[in-house]
Design a protein around this motif. Sequence first.
Motif, short mmCIF file in Angstrom:
data_model
loop_
_atom_site.label_atom_id
_atom_site.label_comp_id
_atom_site.label_asym_id
_atom_site.label_seq_id
_atom_site.Cartn_x
_atom_site.Cartn_y
_atom_site.Cartn_z
N TYR A 160 -7.15 -3.56 6.98
CA TYR A 160 -7.75 -2.37 6.36
C TYR A 160 -8.94 -1.86 7.17
O TYR A 160 -9.68 -2.63 7.77
N VAL B 128 -11.70 -4.78 1.55
CA VAL B 128 -11.09 -4.68 0.23
C VAL B 128 -11.44 -5.93 -0.56
O VAL B 128 -11.70 -6.99 0.00
N LYS C 173 -1.70 -1.04 -6.86
CA LYS C 173 -3.15 -1.01 -7.10
C LYS C 173 -3.76 -2.41 -7.05
O LYS C 173 -4.90 -2.59 -6.67
N SER C 174 -3.00 -3.40 -7.51
CA SER C 174 -3.49 -4.77 -7.52
C SER C 174 -2.31 -5.71 -7.30
O SER C 174 -1.36 -5.72 -8.08
N THR D 280 -14.94 -3.56 -11.38
CA THR D 280 -14.00 -3.31 -10.28
C THR D 280 -13.05 -4.50 -10.20
O THR D 280 -13.49 -5.65 -10.25
N ARG E 247 -8.29 -5.96 -5.33
CA ARG E 247 -7.08 -5.34 -4.78
C ARG E 247 -6.01 -6.40 -4.59
O ARG E 247 -4.83 -6.16 -4.77
N TYR E 248 -6.43 -7.61 -4.22
CA TYR E 248 -5.52 -8.74 -4.03
C TYR E 248 -6.08 -9.97 -4.73
O TYR E 248 -7.28 -10.23 -4.69
N GLU F 80 0.84 -1.21 0.00
CA GLU F 80 0.00 0.00 0.00
C GLU F 80 0.87 1.25 0.00
O GLU F 80 0.60 2.21 -0.72
#
Length: 186
Positions: free
Chosen positions: A104, A108, A81-82, A129, A132-133, A76
């Motif tokens: 978080y 996420v 971003k990914s 969308t 994120r992971y 982060e």
Amino acid sequence: QHFEGVKNFSVAGFKNKIAGSQKDISNPEEVKLSDFPSFHQREFAFRFIHKENGKIDYLIGDTGTMKTGAAIYAMEAAGAKSTIVVCPSGINKLQWEREIQEKYQHEVEVTTVDSMRELRALAEAKLSTKPRYVIIGYQLLSRLNQQGSHRLFSRLVSNLGIDSLIADEVHLAKEPTAECTQQLYL
């Protein structure tokens, strides 16, 4: 001067206190929350984003030394971003998802890939969308190479805009000729 920089270093979007190793205690009143990130997690992220030779680093430590949290915080801090997380199959993937959500402030998007079918669907999906992971096991990574499907992994990375990698238990990929080692370098 370094330690003063670390002390004042902060990344938005994370909780300040987490249950950590006590998250399985059923009575919430018995849980003693820990600071997050701890000083050494903050220091790792600080060093990671201030490296002069690129954004590759090793995070080595004994079990229970909060390496997972440090890696999440560093990604982060670096503006990822990914992130794709490659880890041993099975319970480790569930632990990674749990650890990510715990850190978080807000939930996420985390996607766990367990099969070639799921990987193919994710690589070809038109998502509004993106996660994120993305968590994938070394075993599936090795199967990609054995089946000559390394392009599928490249499509996954491209389609989801993956810009960072965490290789958990990377000693599993230490042999240069091992399939999972080869896949990590694609």
